[in-house]
Design an enzyme around this catalytic site. Structure first.
Site, PDB file in Angstrom:
ATOM      1  N   GLU A   1      -0.489  -7.321 -11.974  1.00 30.48           N
ATOM      2  CA  GLU A   1      -1.204  -8.595 -11.985  1.00 30.48           C
ATOM      3  C   GLU A   1      -2.380  -8.453 -12.944  1.00 30.48           C
ATOM      4  O   GLU A   1      -3.377  -7.796 -12.641  1.00 30.48           O
ATOM      5  CB  GLU A   1      -1.720  -8.968 -10.590  1.00 30.48           C
ATOM      6  CG  GLU A   1      -2.511 -10.278 -10.582  1.00 30.48           C
ATOM      7  CD  GLU A   1      -3.263 -10.530  -9.279  1.00 30.48           C
ATOM      8  OE1 GLU A   1      -4.270 -11.260  -9.335  1.00 30.48           O
ATOM      9  OE2 GLU A   1      -2.838 -10.013  -8.229  1.00 30.48           O
TER      10      GLU A   1
ATOM     11  N   LYS B   1      -0.780 -14.905  -0.725  1.00 26.08           N
ATOM     12  CA  LYS B   1      -1.778 -13.855  -0.900  1.00 26.08           C
ATOM     13  C   LYS B   1      -2.908 -14.106   0.099  1.00 26.08           C
ATOM     14  O   LYS B   1      -3.434 -15.228   0.167  1.00 26.08           O
ATOM     15  CB  LYS B   1      -2.303 -13.901  -2.336  1.00 26.08           C
ATOM     16  CG  LYS B   1      -3.544 -13.065  -2.613  1.00 26.08           C
ATOM     17  CD  LYS B   1      -3.973 -13.278  -4.064  1.00 26.08           C
ATOM     18  CE  LYS B   1      -5.296 -12.605  -4.358  1.00 26.08           C
ATOM     19  NZ  LYS B   1      -5.679 -12.746  -5.782  1.00 26.08           N
TER      20      LYS B   1
ATOM     21  N   ARG C   1      -9.784 -12.903 -15.772  1.00 24.99           N
ATOM     22  CA  ARG C   1     -11.233 -12.765 -15.578  1.00 24.99           C
ATOM     23  C   ARG C   1     -11.949 -12.378 -16.861  1.00 24.99           C
ATOM     24  O   ARG C   1     -13.173 -12.460 -16.937  1.00 24.99           O
ATOM     25  CB  ARG C   1     -11.509 -11.714 -14.488  1.00 24.99           C
ATOM     26  CG  ARG C   1     -10.945 -12.092 -13.133  1.00 24.99           C
ATOM     27  CD  ARG C   1     -11.141 -10.979 -12.118  1.00 24.99           C
ATOM     28  NE  ARG C   1     -10.408 -11.262 -10.887  1.00 24.99           N
ATOM     29  CZ  ARG C   1     -10.344 -10.429  -9.855  1.00 24.99           C
ATOM     30  NH1 ARG C   1     -10.972  -9.264  -9.906  1.00 24.99           N
ATOM     31  NH2 ARG C   1      -9.656 -10.748  -8.772  1.00 24.99           N
TER      32      ARG C   1
END
Length: 213
Positions: free
Chosen positions: A43, A131, A47
């Protein structure tokens, strides 16, 4: 690699590393080191500005690598990530706009939830795997155990605050299919460009036991 659904992807390994890179070059080195340690699912988050190019590079490393885009917080992220080569998306939360954008982009989504209301919304939209984020601050093992009663069929990928030591406890829960974590890429190892250490941590994570479900 043919992995058409989130259900397929989360079963490829017990740990999905959550990654944020300073540069695309760093991303490529780390992705290769993780893959060498047996981690097939990554993943790579948005960011940092390097995220999309790091996804593009990582997706070309090997035919059996499955690269996802993390930190999807805007609908437009879905199409950008798909174009870069991402095979799935991960969001810290869920809106109907992000849900629709993931469908439009053909990007399977692992949406983030934290509360029972979040879960009900996700289930109404058809999600069977979510998640749990941020896992440890939001109640950790106890919260996941509590969720199992009212939501017995829902499966979770807890992420946030999980360590190499605690991961096995999360994986032992009946409603957990995998965990997400950043401990595979410690800052000191990245700063020293110690890719062998990343591979060592990846190999240990890949070997974590989990019940067959």
């Amino acid at each position: 690699m043919a992995t058409s659904t989130v259900a397929d992807i989360v079963r490829l390994g017990p740990v999905i590393p959550v990654l944020a890179f300073d540069t695309p070059e760093q991303g490529e080195h780390v992705s290769r080191a993780l893959h060498a340690g047996g981690v097939k699912v990554l993943e790579i988050t948005l960011r940092t500005a390097a995220g999309l190019e790091a996804i593009e590079r990582a997706a070309q490393i090997a035919p059996d690598i499955v690269v996802g885009v993390g930190t999807i917080t805007k609908p437009e992220h879905c199409a950008l990530a798909k174009k870069a080569g991402a095979k799935f998306g991960v969001s810290p939360g869920l809106t109907r706009e992000i849900h629709q954008a993931s469908l439009d982009a053909g990007l399977p989504l692992l949406p983030g939830v934290m509360t029972p209301t979040d879960i009900i919304v996700a289930m109404e939209l058809g999600y069977e795997i979510v998640k749990f984020f941020p896992a440890v601050p939001a109640g950790g093992l106890n919260m996941l155990q509590a969720f199992h009663g009212p939501f017995p069929t829902l499966k979770f990928c807890p992420t946030g605050g999980i360590t190499s030591e605690s991961a096995i406890n999360f994986l032992a829960l009946p409603n957990v299919v995998c965990v997400g974590g950043s401990w595979l890429t410690p800052k000191a190892a990245l700063a020293a460009q110690d890719w062998a250490e990343v591979t060592r941590l990846a190999r240990a994570a890949s070997e974590l036991a989990r019940p067959v479900r």
